[in-house]
Design a protein around this motif. Structure first.
Motif, PDB file in Angstrom:
ATOM      1  N   TRP A 119       0.860  -1.179   0.000  1.00  0.00           N
ATOM      2  CA  TRP A 119       0.000   0.000   0.000  1.00  0.00           C
ATOM      3  C   TRP A 119       0.898   1.230   0.000  1.00  0.00           C
ATOM      4  N   VAL A 120       0.355   2.375  -0.440  1.00  0.00           N
ATOM      5  CA  VAL A 120       1.166   3.580  -0.591  1.00  0.00           C
ATOM      6  C   VAL A 120       0.461   4.769   0.056  1.00  0.00           C
ATOM      7  N   LEU A 121       1.240   5.556   0.784  1.00  0.00           N
ATOM      8  CA  LEU A 121       0.816   6.880   1.234  1.00  0.00           C
ATOM      9  C   LEU A 121       1.843   7.857   0.688  1.00  0.00           C
ATOM     10  N   CYS A 122       1.423   8.683  -0.271  1.00  0.00           N
ATOM     11  CA  CYS A 122       2.350   9.543  -1.018  1.00  0.00           C
ATOM     12  C   CYS A 122       2.033  11.008  -0.768  1.00  0.00           C
ATOM     13  N   ALA A 172      -3.991   4.131 -10.780  1.00  0.00           N
ATOM     14  CA  ALA A 172      -5.218   3.395 -10.465  1.00  0.00           C
ATOM     15  C   ALA A 172      -5.214   2.013 -11.109  1.00  0.00           C
ATOM     16  N   ALA A 173      -4.646   1.926 -12.312  1.00  0.00           N
ATOM     17  CA  ALA A 173      -4.600   0.637 -13.009  1.00  0.00           C
ATOM     18  C   ALA A 173      -3.670  -0.347 -12.314  1.00  0.00           C
ATOM     19  N   ALA A 174      -2.722   0.156 -11.516  1.00  0.00           N
ATOM     20  CA  ALA A 174      -1.780  -0.723 -10.810  1.00  0.00           C
ATOM     21  C   ALA A 174      -2.321  -1.189  -9.456  1.00  0.00           C
ATOM     22  N   GLU A 175      -3.418  -0.610  -9.004  1.00  0.00           N
ATOM     23  CA  GLU A 175      -4.030  -1.044  -7.752  1.00  0.00           C
ATOM     24  C   GLU A 175      -4.768  -2.371  -7.942  1.00  0.00           C
ATOM     25  N   ASN A 176      -4.977  -3.069  -6.858  1.00  0.00           N
ATOM     26  CA  ASN A 176      -5.863  -4.238  -6.860  1.00  0.00           C
ATOM     27  C   ASN A 176      -7.210  -3.769  -6.325  1.00  0.00           C
ATOM     28  N   PRO A 177      -8.240  -3.633  -7.187  1.00  0.00           N
ATOM     29  CA  PRO A 177      -9.506  -3.055  -6.723  1.00  0.00           C
ATOM     30  C   PRO A 177     -10.244  -3.936  -5.730  1.00  0.00           C
ATOM     31  N   ASP A 178      -9.810  -5.181  -5.601  1.00  0.00           N
ATOM     32  CA  ASP A 178     -10.490  -6.113  -4.713  1.00  0.00           C
ATOM     33  C   ASP A 178      -9.694  -6.284  -3.419  1.00  0.00           C
ATOM     34  N   GLY A 179      -9.670  -5.244  -2.603  1.00  0.00           N
ATOM     35  CA  GLY A 179      -9.023  -5.355  -1.298  1.00  0.00           C
ATOM     36  C   GLY A 179      -7.636  -4.776  -1.188  1.00  0.00           C
ATOM     37  N   GLY A 180      -7.135  -4.120  -2.225  1.00  0.00           N
ATOM     38  CA  GLY A 180      -5.824  -3.491  -2.165  1.00  0.00           C
ATOM     39  C   GLY A 180      -4.707  -4.387  -2.688  1.00  0.00           C
TER      40      GLY A 180
END
Length: 396
Positions: free
Chosen positions: A106-109, A124-132
């Motif tokens: 996870w990232v906090l930028c 956004a495309a690099a995130e996993n939309p199903d739970g991070g």
């Protein structure tokens, strides 16, 4: 997705002032939930100084044993952190965030998360939309108890319908500030005070009032010899009907950050500079509500008094990691703020109103905040935009 571990393993990328001065104290304050295990910086001397600083406990919390790296990929491969906190110059944010997400962190930028809407959509495309994992932006002004209380009152209708708002970030930066090579340039900072300074108050305004629908902007380069603006203003219409004025400046000797929302039954105003507590929020009842003492007392007395801070936001992010849910300040929520800034620039540079949702792939302001405008874009970017437009015309 597997549940997050009991104690999160975190790494920081960049060890300059924002990380040592804000992120490190936040990590110390939450050391029962998170352990700082690694730091990345290309400057080995600065990295060593940070590791020494992190190792020593202080009044904010315990020390951490931090392994140092000069390469992000090497750190991600060796440490496999659960959380990466990024405090590098803005031009590096997109690539570093994507790398961390793809490594499962996870990232906090720090703001801005990236330089353009196009870059945001890549993240956004690099995130996993199903739970991070998910990527969040540091918008710490949302997280103080005063801001939480004000938003609850506004969204719940306790102050009546929002009608008129003002959002002000009038700060002062001298020529020495812009001597830092990456400041004031589109390709490294993404913009001027609209991106680098006023973004916090504008994000808080949107957090309080919700979706915007139309913006009419102006921008100027009045003092500083930079590519981007040093002042911007805007008129904004919100979906709920409220109208607002916005001012962002680095030309103002009397520095202040301010948000004011006039509602049907009361005015709520926040005045501060870089952070706020409950005392910085003032509620003024309308004449017809001044006799409702119990109601007015509720406006003015949040249950807690938590200052806005990196620690306040980090705590919420850790909760989201524990629960495997998208945290505030990420996804469409944070994209709305970046779209707002892109629209402010587009309106300022084109001289016409811009509506929410109109800056999409194919729009020059989707790819660059300057939109290739000849009066604002660097010469190379203007040439590239012209060539792209000519190619598109031939294809049509």
């Amino acid at each position: 997705m597997a549940a997050a571990p009991t104690r999160i393993r975190a790494a920081v990328v960049g060890t300059g002032a924002i990380v040592s001065g804000s992120h490190l104290p936040a990590l110390r304050a939450l050391a029962d939930r998170v352990d700082l295990v690694a730091a990345v910086d290309v400057d080995e001397e600065r990295l060593a100084a940070f590791r020494a600083l992190a190792a020593e406990p202080d009044e904010t919390g315990p020390g951490f044993t931090v392994t140092g790296y000069t390469d992000l990929a090497a750190m991600l491969d060796a440490e496999r952190p659960d959380l990466v906190l990024i405090g590098t110059p803005p031009s590096l944010h997109r690539d570093q965030t994507v790398a961390a997400l793809r490594a499962g962190a996870w990232v906090l930028c720090e703001k801005p998360l990236c330089l353009t809407l196009a870059e945001y959509d890549e993240i956004a495309a690099a995130e996993n939309p199903d739970g991070g994992p998910y990527a969040s932006v540091v918008f710490q002004h949302r997280y103080g108890s005063g801001a939480v209380h004000a938003r609850d009152l506004l969204t719940g209708g306790a102050l009546g319908a929002p009608l008129v708002a003002h959002c002000q970030t009038t700060w002062y930066r001298d020529t020495d500030y812009y001597a830092v090579p990456w400041r004031g340039r589109w390709d490294s900072e993404g913009g001027g005070p609209s991106m680098g300074h006023g973004i916090h108050q504008m994000d808080l305004l949107l957090h309080l009032l919700g979706d915007w629908t139309e913006i009419r902007g102006m921008a100027g380069r009045l003092v500083h010899d930079v590519e981007s603006e040093d002042v911007s203003t805007a008129l904004v219409r919100f979906a709920n009907g409220a109208m607002a004025t916005v001012v962002n400046s680095v030309l103002s000797p009397d520095e202040v950050s301010r948000i004011r929302v006039d509602c049907a039954d009361a005015t709520v105003e926040l005045t501060h500079l870089y952070g706020h507590t409950n005392d910085d929020w003032v509620y003024t009842p309308a004449p017809h509500t001044r006799e409702a003492a119990d109601r007015v007392a509720h406006w003015r007395t949040p249950a807690a008094d938590l200052p806005s801070s990196h620690a306040a936001q980090l705590s919420v992010l850790l909760d989201a990691m524990r629960d495997g849910v998208r945290p505030p300040g990420s996804g469409p929520d944070a994209r709305r703020t970046l779209e707002f800034i892109a629209a402010l620039y587009k309106s300022a540079f084109t001289g016409r109103p811009v509506h929410a949702g109109e800056i999409a792939p194919g729009d020059p302001y989707y790819e660059a905040m300057h939109g290739g405008h000849p009066d604002w874009a660097p010469a190379a970017a203007t040439a590239a935009t012209s060539a792209t437009a000519a190619t598109s015309a031939k294809e049509q």
